[in-house]
Design an enzyme around this catalytic site. Structure first.
Site, PDB file in Angstrom:
ATOM      1  N   ASP A 564       0.860  -1.181   0.000  1.00  0.00           N
ATOM      2  CA  ASP A 564       0.000   0.000   0.000  1.00  0.00           C
ATOM      3  C   ASP A 564       0.900   1.236   0.000  1.00  0.00           C
ATOM      4  OD1 ASP A 564      -2.234   1.588   0.168  1.00  0.00           O
ATOM      5  OD2 ASP A 564      -2.891   0.868   2.122  1.00  0.00           O
ATOM      6  N   GLU A 567       2.688   5.132  -3.939  1.00  0.00           N
ATOM      7  CA  GLU A 567       2.690   6.105  -5.047  1.00  0.00           C
ATOM      8  C   GLU A 567       4.033   6.853  -5.195  1.00  0.00           C
ATOM      9  OE1 GLU A 567      -1.074   4.823  -3.861  1.00  0.00           O
ATOM     10  OE2 GLU A 567       0.301   5.995  -2.628  1.00  0.00           O
ATOM     11  N   ASP A 641      -9.057   3.849  -1.991  1.00  0.00           N
ATOM     12  CA  ASP A 641      -9.912   4.147  -0.838  1.00  0.00           C
ATOM     13  C   ASP A 641     -11.248   4.745  -1.270  1.00  0.00           C
ATOM     14  OD1 ASP A 641      -7.806   3.230   0.617  1.00  0.00           O
ATOM     15  OD2 ASP A 641      -7.073   5.197   1.220  1.00  0.00           O
TER      16      ASP A 641
END
Length: 992
Positions: A564, A567, A641
């Protein structure tokens, strides 16, 4: 995962401490759009859009880019020349090397660089030894094949104005390269399909030295004021006419300033799709599958589509705003033609889309004119590098793109089952309790997940000793039920004392650095953190060492990983990510590689799981949030999300379809919505939809109420359990679809334009889809209190209801039919002319059904003549399938010969296949029954049994039960061939 809403206990204290000490992190309740740039706040986006405004409003504009004809040469399928860019009224020029490569696959590649950069003549603040190689870094990570030049390509014609190259497998592709102004017209069968620089928006911001200008002395004006006359004179000296230098050398957004030692270096190009009204792809964004225009007006966005991986939690709907990952692959489709482009650039990128009517006859007033789509692409830095695909079918595009960037990984079978997740299961006993209750309520699942709370104070590769006292015991209970565990590992490493992982990261010099060459420090879940530089080979090898069982204690062979925040998410960074002037291995700026970052980390973890134990040759499972072209080779992704709202359920379908056509089919959305609390109706409908996501996982925020599916009460428990069991019964179909995608890049779930490319009314339809090659057509209910569903029928074939066998449509091509869809019923149709496999015995997990017999479902087509389907199966775990240890069957119904046959799809001789242990055991797995939906009454009611003949000539009879049609309900007649007893992996024939 991102924090939202009120918390209690130690979370309140923890976040309060962070807020007090750092002031850099404030919990949020929704995405704040002002935290992310709009085009006018991005220097290079503003400049390229301003150029477009100027060019498209001018009647006298001529592109300043021309090919020097005498510089051109064509050899072995490649054209090379120099493009001159005229940069001022004095006629000064910049030399830009052009290469147009024609590949054996029929793909063309166009690259434009800058001669000074190629020769290393640009002096930078940082060590510039890797400057030349930097522009190939995206290719290094993304492209895995398909680059062999087409030596049969040839120059068809050439004069002073242009050159025409014929290429392609059948030499029906053309590239007409125009010299002045530069442009390329790509044609198929003499018809223009794609045009480069047709609008004159090519823009390569060339290198220029920064000139420090002295401040203008102003003795007469009061302090704090600027002499207007001097100000105007200074502006004339410092800025070329029409250009704004304010963001050339540095650029601020919020409290962050981005230094730019190389100055302006964006690349932009207009790409036109003449006669194409619909374009698709460039995920991931919310909004329709058929991309909207972006220049304002009715139904249009006012912002370009942005491709810049960022932590955009609780993202808004119907927006071109950037999300967690992106794939710069766009497809255009019209009846009779599909074409596409792949923009190979890992820097921040924006794409504008406009559409216009083209009319050859000026007196036609638009009658008979066609809509063309004009796109304008621009990236902040790097090489202009574009691949061109001329189709002609949607499948051709995904196949050629897959040849170039790779196809989806062949997953372990458990990964296609249901995944149960939340932030967070609070202890190992909690995990075991959920495991037991899923069994108690007869709800199958394969994987349970642990979010960050399992760690010791956010230190990865550790366990909280109070809550997870016995992770091995937890793993063994899951293992005994054929189940798996996934733990989260993110790229930020807590910067704290007495933590060996961060100590090694620092001592071995394996972290990302800031612009000054020092280790970069930012804030994420642990507080002060450093980030692994996965571009560095030594860092990837070190990362792999951390996953070995003796290092990551408490993990077992059924433990897998979730990446997770990759980015990367940096809570106190610009736009919640890493500063663009950070430095990676080789002193490459982060701006050049940003969109690759998540992929490199995902790749490093994939490699780590493959090497964590000598001789353990199992396929890894690694989920990623950030991705780029090529990420499909190493795992799955999810859409990030989302929120527990009907709109997010609805948007999940075009988002997943967009990812499938763009080459990343192993995708899904958080079932139930990550943020918020879905009501029972929404959650139930979401499980029905999620059962048809390629990646099927429920997830919830730490503040959300517990919502394990067995907690809903009746009738919801029963309905959700039915959706889960439907997924498990169809796992053979899903696994077969994944294999086909692994082989040739075919999407796993397919929009209507892909399956029916000539049905124009179906092109914009993005709320229903087909699964694999099965003929299964699903349209989930995504609106509240809706008890019927309209389904678009794209052809003249017959469709049956999956559950009732009712004839839903026959001979209604291009129309919608309304079907009943009460809460307990998912709208799922079967198209006539298909055969698909399933397993009908309910099991607790996929691992417990792997030796079960199969059911084949045969849907009789409208003309009763032909149906076919396939089954692929291997051990679902190892790489033995690469050594021929698999079963790949083709099933055919021949209405004229009155037979159903099973043959090896690849024509392999079973006697020549060396059987391993798995194949030997599969010899005992049979076809239990065949369900024939739409069985003709005249043919089938007289049959009480049929003859089965195996590949060795042995024969036996199988019983037939026939049920006639029910005209009152609309149910089709059907037959069941029972106890077929034919080997699933063998040749056989049923004589009807």
């Amino acid at each position: 995962m991102h924090l939202s809403g009120p918390l209690s206990g130690r979370w309140t204290a923890y976040l309060g401490l962070i807020s007090t000490l750092s002031g850099v992190f404030t919990p949020a309740v929704a995405v704040k759009e002002h935290d992310f740039k709009k085009c006018h706040q991005s220097g290079f986006c503003s400049r390229n859009r301003a150029l477009a405004d100027h060019v498209l409003s001018s009647n006298s504009w001529s592109s300043p880019y021309t090919i020097v004809p005498e510089s051109g040469s064509f050899r072995d399928g490649q054209y090379q020349a120099t493009v001159l860019k005229t940069i001022n009224d004095n006629g000064d020029t910049v030399r830009l090397p052009l290469t147009v490569s024609f590949l054996e696959s029929g793909t063309a590649r166009v690259t434009i660089d800058e001669e000074k950069r190629q020769k290393g003549e640009i002096e930078l603040r940082h060590d510039s030894k890797a400057r030349k190689e930097r522009y190939n870094e995206a290719e290094k990570w993304v492209v895995v094949g398909g680059l062999t030049l087409d030596k049969e390509a040839k120059v068809e014609a050439e004069d002073k104005s242009q050159l025409t190259v014929k290429y392609g497998p059948t030499s029906n592709f053309e590239a007409v390269i125009k010299f002045s102004p530069f442009g390329i017209d790509f044609k198929r069968d003499g018809v223009s399909q794609i045009k480069f620089n047709d609008q004159g928006l090519l823009n390569v911001e060339h290198w220029r030295p920064k000139i420090e200008k002295p401040a203008v002395e102003n003795k007469e004006t009061p302090e704090g004021e600027q002499n207007q006359e001097n100000k105007e004179e200074e502006k004339k000296e410092e800025e070329p006419k029409g250009e704004d230098e304010s963001t050339w050398w540095d650029e601020s957004f919020g409290s962050n300033t981005d230094s730019k030692p190389r100055g302006p270096e964006s690349v932009g190009l207009d790409i036109t799709f003449p006669g194409f009204e619909h374009v698709f792809g460039i995920p991931s964004h919310t909004g329709p599958l058929s991309l909207k225009t972006t220049r304002g007006g009715d139904g249009s966005y006012s912002e370009p589509y942005r491709l810049y991986n960022a932590d955009v939690f609780e993202y808004i709907l119907d927006s071109p705003m950037t999300l967690y990952g992106n794939i710069p692959f766009m497809q255009a489709h019209r009846k009779g033609s599909s074409v596409g482009v792949f923009w190979l650039n890992a820097a921040e990128t924006w794409v504008d889309i406009t559409k216009g009517k083209d009319s050859k006859n000026p007196l036609s007033l638009g009658i008979g004119s066609k809509t063309s789509t004009h796109t304008h692409w621009f990236s902040e830095s790097g090489l202009l590098d574009v691949f061109v695909f001329l189709g002609p079918t949607p499948k051709d595009l995904t196949a050629k793109y897959g040849e170039l960037t790779g196809t989806t990984t062949m997953p372990q079978e458990f990964a296609l089952g249901y995944h149960q997740c939340r932030w967070n299961y609070v202890s190992d006993e909690d995990v075991k309790d959920v495991d037991r209750k899923m069994d108690k309520f007869k709800m199958p699942y394969d994987v349970i997940w642990l979010d960050i709370e399992y760690t010791d104070d956010k230190k990865y590769f550790t366990w909280d000793q109070h809550s997870f006292k016995d992770p091995i015991g937890m793993g063994k209970q899951l293992e005994s039920h054929g189940r798996q565990l996934v733990t989260i590992i993110d790229p930020h490493i807590k910067n704290t004392d007495n933590y060996p992982v961060v100590a090694e990261l620092k001592s071995k010099d394996l972290a990302v650095k800031n612009k000054d060459g020092n280790i970069f420090e930012g804030w994420c879940w642990p507080g002060s953190s450093h980030w692994i530089d996965a571009f560095k080979p030594a860092a990837r090898e070190w990362w792999a060492s951390l996953f070995k069982y003796d290092k990551f204690k408490g993990t077992m062979e059924n433990t897998w990983i979730w990446n997770d925040m990759n980015e990367p998410s940096v809570f106190n960074g610009p736009e919640t990510t890493m500063p663009k002037d950070n430095l990676h291995d080789g002193n490459w700026e982060h701006r050049d590689l940003h969109n690759l970052n998540g992929m490199t980390f995902h790749n490093a973890t994939h490699h780590a799981l493959k090497t964590r134990k000598p001789g353990e040759l199992r396929r890894p499972f690694v989920l990623t949030r950030a991705f780029f072209a090529g990420s499909q080779r190493v795992g799955a992704m999810w859409t990030g999300d989302n929120t527990a709202e009907w709109g997010h359920l609805k948007e999940s379908i075009p988002m997943i379809l967009s990812l499938n056509i763009a080459g990343f089919p192993f995708s899904g959305a958080d079932v139930g919505g990550f943020f918020g609390n879905p009501d029972k109706q929404l959650l139930t409908r979401w499980y029905q939809a999620g059962a048809f996501y390629p990646f099927f996982r429920a997830h919830a925020h730490i503040d959300a109420r517990r919502r394990e599916p067995y907690l809903m009460g009746e009738p919801y428990n029963t309905i959700i359990a039915a959706a889960l069991r439907l997924r498990y019964s169809l796992l053979p179909t899903w696994y077969t679809a994944f294999h086909q995608s692994h082989i040739d890049g075919t999407p796993i779930v397919k929009p209507l334009y892909f399956t029916h490319p000539d049905e124009e009314a179906g092109f914009p339809v993005d709320n229903q889809f087909f699964v694999g090659s099965t003929g299964l057509l699903v349209k989930p209910v995504t609106e509240e209190n809706k008890n019927t569903q309209d389904i678009f029928i794209p052809d003249n074939e017959v469709y049956y209801d999956y559950f009732t066998y009712n004839v839903v449509a026959s001979g209604k091509a291009g129309k919608s039919v309304i079907v009943d869809a009460p809460l307990e019923k998912l709208p799922l149709l079967m198209r006539g002319g298909h055969i698909f496999p399933r397993r009908d015995i309910p099991r607790r997990s996929s691992q417990l059904q792997k030796w079960d017999d199969y059911t084949l479902v045969l849907t009789i087509p409208k003309d009763s003549k032909h149906a076919e389907g396939e089954l692929y199966v291997d051990d679902g775990d190892s790489y033995d399938f690469e050594q021929g240890q698999y079963i790949n069957r083709k099933f055919v119904f021949d209405g004229s010969a009155k037979t159903i046959t099973s043959v090896d799809k690849e024509g392999r001789d079973s006697k020549e296949i060396k059987e391993g242990e798995w194949l030997k055991k599969m010899a005992g797995v049979k076809v239990d029954k065949i369900l024939v939906v739409g069985a003709e009454e005249a043919e089938w009611k007289k049959r009480s049994e049929v003859k089965v003949v195996d590949g060795e000539g042995k024969t036996w009879n199988a019983k037939v039960e026939f049920t006639p049609a029910d005209k009152a309900t609309g149910r089709a007649s059907f037959a069941v061939i029972k106890k077929v007893d034919a080997k699933i992996g063998g040749d056989w024939k049923i004589e009807l």
